[in-house]
Design a protein around this motif. Structure first.
Motif, PDB file in Angstrom:
ATOM      1  N   LYS A   6      16.187  35.754  30.004  1.00 28.18           N
ATOM      2  CA  LYS A   6      15.611  36.565  28.927  1.00 28.18           C
ATOM      3  C   LYS A   6      14.158  36.144  28.733  1.00 28.18           C
ATOM      4  N   ASP A   7      13.361  37.043  28.162  1.00 28.88           N
ATOM      5  CA  ASP A   7      11.952  36.731  27.911  1.00 28.88           C
ATOM      6  C   ASP A   7      11.821  35.966  26.604  1.00 28.88           C
ATOM      7  N   LYS A   8      10.867  35.025  26.609  1.00 25.14           N
ATOM      8  CA  LYS A   8      10.584  34.308  25.371  1.00 25.14           C
ATOM      9  C   LYS A   8       9.069  34.207  25.198  1.00 25.14           C
ATOM     10  N   LEU A   9       8.584  34.612  24.035  1.00 26.38           N
ATOM     11  CA  LEU A   9       7.154  34.567  23.731  1.00 26.38           C
ATOM     12  C   LEU A   9       6.736  33.117  23.477  1.00 26.38           C
ATOM     13  N   ILE A  10       5.711  32.628  24.192  1.00 29.65           N
ATOM     14  CA  ILE A  10       5.286  31.236  23.948  1.00 29.65           C
ATOM     15  C   ILE A  10       3.840  31.137  23.450  1.00 29.65           C
ATOM     16  N   GLY A  11       3.079  32.212  23.551  1.00 34.72           N
ATOM     17  CA  GLY A  11       1.689  32.130  23.091  1.00 34.72           C
ATOM     18  C   GLY A  11       0.895  33.333  23.521  1.00 34.72           C
ATOM     19  N   LYS A  12      -0.432  33.166  23.560  1.00 34.29           N
ATOM     20  CA  LYS A  12      -1.280  34.305  23.935  1.00 34.29           C
ATOM     21  C   LYS A  12      -2.569  33.838  24.597  1.00 34.29           C
TER      22      LYS A  12
END
Lengths: 285, 122
Positions: free
Chosen positions: A113-119
């Motif tokens: 699954k995708d996981k947001l870690i930053g930008k």
């Protein structure tokens, strides 16, 4: 030319050096790879024109397919997996997204699954294009953000300054991987020598052309300078322990844009870097 | 019931260790047979995730409860998923804590800390 600026610990002056070298060039790209605490943008105050979210893949196990062999648990170097009551638990914040468990699983019980870690942010500040990586608090590794920053390098500016995270761990290795030249920033203390040695060992291991900037220089003996002499490391610049410079910096101003004296100081350092970098590139391809 | 206590040394006169995940040994005490054995903690040298690995060892050793001064959130999640009870130590003495357990006087460990992640705590 890609120039990485690094040091064994935080607070030695990486961002001071990076921001001022980038600003003193005619045109440049500044990349803030210190993704846990990026603060180059505080100086540049860039007009941001784009931002992109960074996601990583996190595995999860289907308990109906899992046979309980534990190959995944034993493999994971980061101990991100546990096998409890016939079920694999994945700790998202410990997982480094290496994908090893997925490859090893004989039952193919894992999906991702995708996981947001930053930008990553893109902006402009006068003559400098500013790229900033931001890792969300609590995440295990900033490497995916640094990969994205360095793979997205915009063509144009000849000088690229990579402001590295402190230390000599994975995120620093990722930041200097493609650098043509490494600047090691050092403090004039015994502790400074210890930290300088960490990054010196690293750039030697990576066979990177390198030089040292001695920061916070005062009258008298400088253990970091002595270390450079002993190890035959080129000192490419000395920055004085100077109240004016400190004041400008603590007010988040870019010294070379404010004061002719500091402009000349960093311009002369950049000249040496450019000469050393291109010379080394020719002799050490 | 089998109880695990993180301890500094492999001796009954040893002290309780300050860290659950990075303790060198566990004292495994059986409340029925009153016998004790020591278990090496292989997680002590882990670069990260020591609490998870240590908790896995505890689960695999069929432990029913742990007595510890503190416990990180990842380790606690593993232990709680495995229905292992968490008790808080009353002091550093192994004997005192075992006596308190036998007397039913050990408090439940409530304050689970966010983990030290290799930075201090021991």
């Amino acid at each position: 030319m890609k120039v990485a600026v690094l040091s064994g610990k935080g607070g030695t002056g990486k961002t001071l050096v990076s921001v001022n070298l980038a600003s003193v060039a005619k045109e440049s790209l500044y990349i803030d790879c210190d993704v846990e605490e990026p603060n180059g943008h505080l100086f540049f105050k860039p007009k941001n024109y784009a931002s992109e979210s960074i996601e990583v893949k996190i595995p999860f196990s289907d308990e109906k397919l899992c046979s309980g062999c534990r190959k995944c648990v034993e493999f994971c170097k980061f101990n991100a997996l546990a096998f409890i009551i016939n079920k694999v638990i994945v700790f998202d914040n410990v997982c480094h997204s290496c994908g090893g468990c997925i490859l090893l699983c004989p039952e193919q019980a894992f999906a991702e699954k995708d996981k947001l870690i930053g930008k990553v942010q893109y902006g402009v500040s006068e003559n400098v294009t500013v790229m900033t990586g931001v890792l969300n608090p609590g995440e295990s590794s900033g490497v995916p953000i640094i990969k994205k920053l360095l793979q997205d390098i915009v063509s144009g500016p000849e000088l690229i300054i990579i402001d590295c995270p402190p230390g000599s761990a994975c995120i620093v290795m990722e930041s200097i991987k493609d650098a043509d030249y490494c600047i090691l920033v050092a403090e004039p203390t015994l502790f400074g020598v210890h930290n300088l040695n960490l990054v010196y060992e690293l750039v030697k291991l990576f066979k990177k052309p390198h030089g040292v900037i001695l920061n916070k220089c005062v009258e008298g003996e400088n253990p970091a300078e002595k270390f450079c002499l002993e190890k035959d490391i080129k000192v490419i610049g000395k920055i004085p322990f100077d109240g004016g410079l400190g004041t400008l910096n603590s007010n988040a101003l870019i010294s070379v844009r404010e004061n002719k004296k500091y402009h000349d100081l960093f311009a002369s350092i950049l000249q040496v870097v450019t000469k050393e970098g291109s010379y080394e590139t020719v002799t050490n391809p | 019931m089998k109880v695990a206590i993180p301890v500094d040394d492999k001796s009954m006169s040893t002290n309780v260790s300050q860290s659950f995940g990075r303790t060198p040994y566990y004292l495994i005490y059986d409340t029925d047979s009153k016998k004790s054995v020591f278990l090496d903690n292989s997680a002590i040298a882990s670069q990260g995730g020591a609490g998870i690995k240590a908790a896995q060892t505890i689960v695999d050793s069929n432990i029913n409860a742990i007595i510890t001064p503190q416990c990180g959130e990842n380790a606690a999640e593993v232990l709680k998923t495995a229905n292992i009870k968490l008790y808080k130590t009353i002091n550093f003495s192994v004997q005192d804590n075992i006596c308190a357990l036998n007397d039913g006087k050990l408090p439940i460990l409530e304050d689970i800390h966010p983990g030290f992640h290799g930075h201090g705590g021991n």
